[in-house]
Design a protein around this motif. Structure first.
Motif, mmCIF file in Angstrom:
data_model
loop_
_atom_site.group_PDB
_atom_site.id
_atom_site.type_symbol
_atom_site.label_atom_id
_atom_site.label_comp_id
_atom_site.label_asym_id
_atom_site.label_seq_id
_atom_site.Cartn_x
_atom_site.Cartn_y
_atom_site.Cartn_z
ATOM 1 N N UNK A 56 0.840 -1.205 0.000
ATOM 2 C CA UNK A 56 0.000 0.000 0.000
ATOM 3 C C UNK A 56 0.872 1.250 0.000
ATOM 4 N N UNK A 57 1.962 1.229 0.774
ATOM 5 C CA UNK A 57 2.904 2.349 0.764
ATOM 6 C C UNK A 57 3.498 2.528 -0.637
ATOM 7 N N UNK A 58 3.861 1.409 -1.233
ATOM 8 C CA UNK A 58 4.456 1.427 -2.577
ATOM 9 C C UNK A 58 3.477 2.019 -3.590
ATOM 10 N N UNK A 59 2.192 1.656 -3.457
ATOM 11 C CA UNK A 59 1.162 2.181 -4.361
ATOM 12 C C UNK A 59 1.016 3.694 -4.180
ATOM 13 N N UNK A 60 1.057 4.148 -2.928
ATOM 14 C CA UNK A 60 0.974 5.591 -2.664
ATOM 15 C C UNK A 60 2.176 6.313 -3.280
ATOM 16 N N UNK A 61 3.342 5.702 -3.184
ATOM 17 C CA UNK A 61 4.546 6.295 -3.766
ATOM 18 C C UNK A 61 4.416 6.393 -5.280
ATOM 19 N N UNK A 62 3.846 5.368 -5.907
ATOM 20 C CA UNK A 62 3.644 5.393 -7.355
ATOM 21 C C UNK A 62 2.651 6.472 -7.766
ATOM 22 N N UNK A 63 1.776 6.859 -6.833
ATOM 23 C CA UNK A 63 0.811 7.930 -7.105
ATOM 24 C C UNK A 63 1.442 9.316 -6.999
ATOM 25 N N UNK A 64 2.698 9.389 -6.536
ATOM 26 C CA UNK A 64 3.393 10.671 -6.482
ATOM 27 C C UNK A 64 3.758 11.155 -5.094
ATOM 28 N N UNK A 65 3.381 10.417 -4.059
ATOM 29 C CA UNK A 65 3.739 10.816 -2.699
ATOM 30 C C UNK A 65 5.202 10.450 -2.435
ATOM 31 N N UNK A 66 5.918 11.369 -1.755
ATOM 32 C CA UNK A 66 7.358 11.184 -1.550
ATOM 33 C C UNK A 66 7.698 10.676 -0.151
ATOM 34 N N UNK A 67 6.764 10.842 0.777
ATOM 35 C CA UNK A 67 6.893 10.260 2.116
ATOM 36 C C UNK A 67 5.548 9.622 2.459
ATOM 37 N N UNK A 92 8.242 3.526 10.882
ATOM 38 C CA UNK A 92 7.740 2.734 9.761
ATOM 39 C C UNK A 92 7.223 3.671 8.680
ATOM 40 N N UNK A 93 8.034 3.903 7.651
ATOM 41 C CA UNK A 93 7.628 4.813 6.584
ATOM 42 C C UNK A 93 8.413 4.534 5.313
ATOM 43 N N UNK A 94 7.853 4.995 4.211
ATOM 44 C CA UNK A 94 8.512 4.897 2.908
ATOM 45 C C UNK A 94 9.032 6.270 2.517
ATOM 46 N N UNK A 95 10.267 6.324 2.027
ATOM 47 C CA UNK A 95 10.896 7.571 1.630
ATOM 48 C C UNK A 95 11.323 7.495 0.167
ATOM 49 N N UNK A 96 11.001 8.528 -0.586
ATOM 50 C CA UNK A 96 11.456 8.636 -1.969
ATOM 51 C C UNK A 96 12.964 8.912 -1.985
ATOM 52 N N UNK A 97 13.604 8.634 -3.105
ATOM 53 C CA UNK A 97 15.044 8.860 -3.226
ATOM 54 C C UNK A 97 15.418 10.307 -2.928
ATOM 55 N N UNK A 98 14.582 11.271 -3.307
ATOM 56 C CA UNK A 98 14.876 12.671 -3.023
ATOM 57 C C UNK A 98 14.925 12.928 -1.519
ATOM 58 N N UNK A 99 14.032 12.281 -0.786
ATOM 59 C CA UNK A 99 13.998 12.444 0.668
ATOM 60 C C UNK A 99 15.222 11.784 1.294
ATOM 61 N N UNK A 100 15.580 10.615 0.798
ATOM 62 C CA UNK A 100 16.766 9.912 1.302
ATOM 63 C C UNK A 100 18.013 10.770 1.121
ATOM 64 N N UNK A 101 18.163 11.330 -0.076
ATOM 65 C CA UNK A 101 19.340 12.164 -0.359
ATOM 66 C C UNK A 101 19.366 13.397 0.543
ATOM 67 N N UNK A 102 18.190 13.981 0.803
ATOM 68 C CA UNK A 102 18.121 15.155 1.671
ATOM 69 C C UNK A 102 18.549 14.811 3.092
ATOM 70 N N UNK A 103 18.141 13.639 3.585
ATOM 71 C CA UNK A 103 18.517 13.210 4.930
ATOM 72 C C UNK A 103 20.010 12.919 5.020
ATOM 73 N N UNK A 115 13.438 14.174 11.896
ATOM 74 C CA UNK A 115 14.116 14.682 10.707
ATOM 75 C C UNK A 115 13.341 14.345 9.437
ATOM 76 N N UNK A 116 12.782 13.143 9.376
ATOM 77 C CA UNK A 116 12.024 12.750 8.188
ATOM 78 C C UNK A 116 10.740 13.555 8.057
ATOM 79 N N UNK A 117 10.274 14.111 9.159
ATOM 80 C CA UNK A 117 9.116 15.012 9.121
ATOM 81 C C UNK A 117 9.545 16.434 8.784
#
Length: 311
Positions: free
Chosen positions: A107-118, A157-168, A181-183
């Motif tokens: 479900x997290x993966x599906x949300x990410x495919x919809x354009x959500x980054x966190x 427990x969360x999914x992070x897009x590559x842009x968020x990972x790089x920012x962290x 920090x992820x927030x």
């Protein structure tokens, strides 16, 4: 590809189970992924179990990698080590004890495919925690709200897009609080509720002492709330002192001054206690600054399965 980061400390009973569960789930959903286990200085056979799982290589769609620390550096360091290691376009942080339900990952993966980054996993309750834990958790989140950071019911427990990972990973600080920090980094977000599952095997590694130390470190690393409280207390005492001073002068000029030796002693003790408390808080912040300016690495890798990482 999706990276799933799994910090582990003395989780020998859960490694095979979570590896099998995630492999079956990701294969069934046709989601290519890598499982990244981070052994946070375990003293049992956790690393051997990770090595066995990595060497088994059940399916080409799911690869297993591992990082072993030279000693225990803490869950925060383990999470960031996993983020360094992650090669996927997105990454999920998942507890090894299966209290974070793996079934929510698609479900997290599906949300990410919809354009959500966190995509955040938000707890419906406090799980099976006792009343004392819930009380201290509520106080902790209230303190965090002082820095305009609402983390109530939040989790790692969360999914992070590559842009968020790089920012962290660009953040230079050594004393980190991943949940905050992820927030703080922002980005387009979505939330999914979940009910924390009971731990099936092993025991929690979070004693009351460790939780208290972690809470104090997290608060002082991300907010100046304790210093603000001391300033607020100082203002209250100043107002109280002014009122008492005016009252004392009035009584003196009226010739009705009363004996107040006990009151004076009591005021000195209270004032001294607050001064010592304030100095202790300042000292704690100074110790945090001292830790930061030493610029020691967040973690030291003793052994790994997969490509080398920078720390």
């Amino acid at each position: 590809m999706l990276s799933i980061i799994i910090p582990a400390l003395n989780e020998e009973e859960n490694i095979e189970k979570i590896a099998a569960a995630l492999t079956a789930l990701m294969t069934a959903r046709e989601i290519p992924c890598e499982l990244i286990f981070v052994d946070d200085g375990s003293t049992d056979t956790t690393w051997q179990k990770i090595s066995q799982a990595a060497n088994a290589q059940i399916t080409p769609a799911v690869t297993i990698k591992g990082v072993k620390f030279s000693r225990n550096f803490g869950k925060e360091s383990a999470i960031f080590a996993g983020l360094h290691k992650a090669a996927g376009d997105a990454a999920v942080i998942l507890d090894c004890d299966l209290q974070h339900p793996p079934a929510l990952i698609p479900e997290m993966y599906a949300k990410w495919q919809q354009g959500f980054e966190v995509v955040e996993g938000v707890k419906r309750g406090k799980g099976h925690a006792g009343p004392l834990y819930k009380l201290f958790a509520a106080l902790f989140y209230k303190a965090m709200k002082a820095s305009a950071m609402d983390l109530d019911h939040a989790s790692d427990f969360k999914l992070l897009d590559r842009k968020v990972i790089d920012a962290l990973l660009e953040m230079p600080e050594r004393l980190t609080f991943f949940r905050a920090l992820s927030s703080w980094v922002g980005f387009k977000r979505a939330k999914l509720e979940f009910e924390p599952l009971p731990r099936e095997n092993g025991k929690t590694k979070w004693s009351f002492k460790k939780l208290s130390a972690f809470a104090l470190s997290s608060i002082t690393s991300f907010t100046n709330f304790p210093m603000q409280m001391m300033t607020f207390s100082g203002v209250i005492f100043f107002i109280f002192a002014c009122i008492l001073g005016v009252n004392t002068l009035v009584q003196y000029f009226k010739g009705e001054a009363v004996e107040g030796f006990s009151t004076v002693i009591l005021l000195i003790l209270i004032t001294g206690s607050f001064l010592m408390l304030g100095m202790g808080i300042i000292g704690y912040y100074l110790s945090k600054i001292y830790e930061e300016i030493k610029c020691r690495p967040r973690f030291i890798v003793a052994e790994e399965i997969g490509n080398a990482i920078d720390n």
